[in-house]
Write an enzyme that holds these catalytic residues in place. Structure first.
Site, mmCIF file in Angstrom:
data_model
loop_
_atom_site.group_PDB
_atom_site.id
_atom_site.type_symbol
_atom_site.label_atom_id
_atom_site.label_comp_id
_atom_site.label_asym_id
_atom_site.label_seq_id
_atom_site.Cartn_x
_atom_site.Cartn_y
_atom_site.Cartn_z
ATOM 1 N N ALA A 32 3.037 -46.516 -24.990
ATOM 2 C CA ALA A 32 3.567 -46.865 -26.327
ATOM 3 C C ALA A 32 3.312 -45.664 -27.247
ATOM 4 O O ALA A 32 2.698 -45.791 -28.316
ATOM 5 C CB ALA A 32 2.943 -48.138 -26.851
ATOM 6 N N LEU A 33 3.784 -44.533 -26.792
ATOM 7 C CA LEU A 33 3.409 -43.253 -27.410
ATOM 8 C C LEU A 33 4.004 -43.070 -28.800
ATOM 9 O O LEU A 33 5.136 -43.446 -29.074
ATOM 10 C CB LEU A 33 3.866 -42.104 -26.501
ATOM 11 C CG LEU A 33 3.326 -42.160 -25.069
ATOM 12 C CD1 LEU A 33 3.866 -40.997 -24.246
ATOM 13 C CD2 LEU A 33 1.800 -42.155 -25.042
ATOM 14 N N HIS A 34 3.200 -42.479 -29.682
ATOM 15 C CA HIS A 34 3.638 -42.172 -31.050
ATOM 16 C C HIS A 34 3.208 -40.741 -31.375
ATOM 17 O O HIS A 34 2.658 -40.037 -30.510
ATOM 18 C CB HIS A 34 3.052 -43.191 -32.035
ATOM 19 C CG HIS A 34 1.574 -43.383 -31.891
ATOM 20 N ND1 HIS A 34 0.659 -42.419 -32.235
ATOM 21 C CD2 HIS A 34 0.857 -44.422 -31.403
ATOM 22 C CE1 HIS A 34 -0.554 -42.860 -31.984
ATOM 23 N NE2 HIS A 34 -0.472 -44.079 -31.473
ATOM 24 N N HIS A 37 -0.164 -39.387 -30.192
ATOM 25 C CA HIS A 37 -0.249 -38.922 -28.798
ATOM 26 C C HIS A 37 0.411 -37.553 -28.649
ATOM 27 O O HIS A 37 -0.081 -36.691 -27.929
ATOM 28 C CB HIS A 37 0.451 -39.907 -27.857
ATOM 29 C CG HIS A 37 -0.151 -41.274 -27.842
ATOM 30 N ND1 HIS A 37 0.475 -42.372 -28.369
ATOM 31 C CD2 HIS A 37 -1.342 -41.715 -27.359
ATOM 32 C CE1 HIS A 37 -0.278 -43.440 -28.210
ATOM 33 N NE2 HIS A 37 -1.397 -43.069 -27.600
ATOM 34 N N LYS A 149 -9.013 -41.137 -34.186
ATOM 35 C CA LYS A 149 -8.766 -42.503 -34.674
ATOM 36 C C LYS A 149 -9.780 -43.453 -34.017
ATOM 37 O O LYS A 149 -10.336 -44.336 -34.653
ATOM 38 C CB LYS A 149 -7.332 -42.894 -34.324
ATOM 39 C CG LYS A 149 -7.066 -44.361 -34.246
ATOM 40 C CD LYS A 149 -6.343 -44.840 -35.452
ATOM 41 C CE LYS A 149 -6.189 -46.336 -35.537
ATOM 42 N NZ LYS A 149 -5.898 -47.005 -34.308
ATOM 43 N N ASP A 150 -10.005 -43.259 -32.721
ATOM 44 C CA ASP A 150 -11.032 -44.031 -32.006
ATOM 45 C C ASP A 150 -12.302 -43.180 -31.993
ATOM 46 O O ASP A 150 -12.676 -42.615 -30.963
ATOM 47 C CB ASP A 150 -10.564 -44.329 -30.584
ATOM 48 C CG ASP A 150 -9.331 -45.220 -30.573
ATOM 49 O OD1 ASP A 150 -9.467 -46.410 -30.868
ATOM 50 O OD2 ASP A 150 -8.230 -44.708 -30.313
ATOM 51 N N MET A 184 -1.757 -43.882 -37.358
ATOM 52 C CA MET A 184 -0.803 -44.296 -36.323
ATOM 53 C C MET A 184 -1.522 -44.989 -35.165
ATOM 54 O O MET A 184 -2.618 -44.578 -34.774
ATOM 55 C CB MET A 184 -0.044 -43.080 -35.805
ATOM 56 C CG MET A 184 0.952 -42.596 -36.829
ATOM 57 S SD MET A 184 2.162 -41.518 -36.095
ATOM 58 C CE MET A 184 2.977 -40.959 -37.589
ATOM 59 N N SER A 186 -0.476 -47.592 -31.487
ATOM 60 C CA SER A 186 0.585 -48.216 -30.676
ATOM 61 C C SER A 186 0.838 -49.648 -31.128
ATOM 62 O O SER A 186 1.938 -50.167 -31.002
ATOM 63 C CB SER A 186 0.166 -48.234 -29.205
ATOM 64 O OG SER A 186 -0.019 -46.909 -28.771
HETATM 65 O O1 PAF Z 1 -7.547 -44.562 -26.452
HETATM 66 C C1 PAF Z 1 -6.903 -45.078 -25.514
HETATM 67 O O2 PAF Z 1 -5.679 -45.155 -25.514
HETATM 68 C C2 PAF Z 1 -7.674 -45.678 -24.335
HETATM 69 O O3 PAF Z 1 -8.855 -46.266 -24.743
HETATM 70 C C3 PAF Z 1 -7.926 -44.650 -23.210
HETATM 71 C C4 PAF Z 1 -8.806 -43.520 -23.675
HETATM 72 C C5 PAF Z 1 -6.597 -44.106 -22.708
HETATM 73 C C6 PAF Z 1 -8.640 -45.340 -22.035
HETATM 74 O O4 PAF Z 1 -7.899 -46.403 -21.532
#
Ligand code: PAF
Length: 280
Positions: A32-34, A37, A149-150, A184, A186
């Site tokens: 679900a790329l934005h 990514h 973001k994470d 942003m 997904s």
């Molecule tokens: O950040 C994410 O999209 C996910 O947590 C990752 C790092 C791809 C692991 O599934």
């Protein structure tokens, strides 16, 4: 672009890239790329000649009542985007390929995986650490890129790499935001128009709180007010608004060192997270 679905083919393809003397970068995603990514892919290209992007919605990082089955899956569009932005290999394994029957090993990270998001999503970071480590072992990249973001996820991945001596260089990339400030994600595609307006208030609330902290206001008061403002704006539940040391993620008061203001809150059934740098 090569599209690869098994770990053996992945190893073979990466071996060929290496034989050509190419440095390999891995961009792990759940699809679900934005633009966020794409920014990781672009940054990866600055550091390595060959970029591998993985797409895998990882079941072990979702809790029983979370949105694993509803998580957006847009493989065709994702492949088009990865190809357009110059990715060499799209690695899209199945669940059976990543977790063959009988898989029972998981990585557990002490303490920090049970704080912030981990306190509300038990087991989430064990699932993340396990899948990311598996991807590292399968791809053996020189570098791997993750978005800020994470922020807690990025911190935990760095910790795992350090603790397990995994020979990969982790690069964090800045949050990419919509024009209105919304980080942003997904899952944003599931926000209604009304919810989008509420969602934006998370960035605004954090920005104001960061300003107040920079002006020297008491952090306990600032964080409490930020929580109240989020609820007032329309979030139905605030998991946390916290100020943490930007490098160690330990709790701090009245940021003397570079700090990070982090928040998580629910809008309907959707959980939004965001964070901001606080510099004094
Ligand atoms: O950040 C994410 O999209 C996910 O947590 C990752 C790092 C791809 C692991 O599934």
């Amino acid at each position: 672009m090569q599209i690869i679905r098994t770990k053996n083919e992945l190893k073979e393809a990466i071996r060929s890239e290496r034989k050509l003397g190419k440095k390999v970068a891995l961009v792990p995603t759940m699809g679900a790329l934005h633009q966020g990514h794409i920014s990781l892919v672009n940054l990866a290209k600055q550091h390595a000649e060959s970029v591998v992007a993985s797409i895998f919605v990882n079941p072990t990082q979702f809790g029983p009542n979370e949105d694993f089955s509803k998580y957006p899956r847009t493989e065709k569009e994702d492949i088009g985007k990865l190809e357009a932005f110059g990715v060499a290999i799209a690695y899209i394994p199945t669940i059976e390929e990543m977790y063959p029957e009988g898989s029972i090993t998981q990585i557990h990270i002490d303490k920090i995986s049970e704080e912030l998001c981990g306190a509300f999503r038990p087991g989430h970071f064990n699932g993340v650490a396990t899948i990311v480590t598996k991807l590292f072992i399968q791809a053996l990249p020189d570098i791997a890129l993750f978005g800020e973001k994470d922020y807690q996820q990025l911190y935990i991945i760095r910790q795992v790499v350090r603790d397990l001596d995994i020979p990969v260089n982790i690069i964090g990339a800045p949050i990419i935001r919509e024009k209105d400030g919304l980080a942003m994600s997904s899952r944003n595609r599931y926000l209604s128009e009304q919810e989008q307006k509420v969602a934006v208030s998370m960035y605004k609330t954090l920005s104001n709180a960061a300003k107040e902290l920079q002006q020297g206001k008491e952090s306990d008061d600032v964080l409490l007010t930020a929580k109240e403002l989020l609820l007032h704006a329309g979030f139905i539940k605030v998991d946390y608004v916290e100020l943490r040391d930007a490098t160690t993620l330990s709790p701090v008061k009245n940021a003397m060192k570079p700090a990070r203001l982090l928040a998580a809150a629910y809008l309907g059934t959707m959980r939004l997270i965001d964070n901001l740098e606080v510099t004094i």
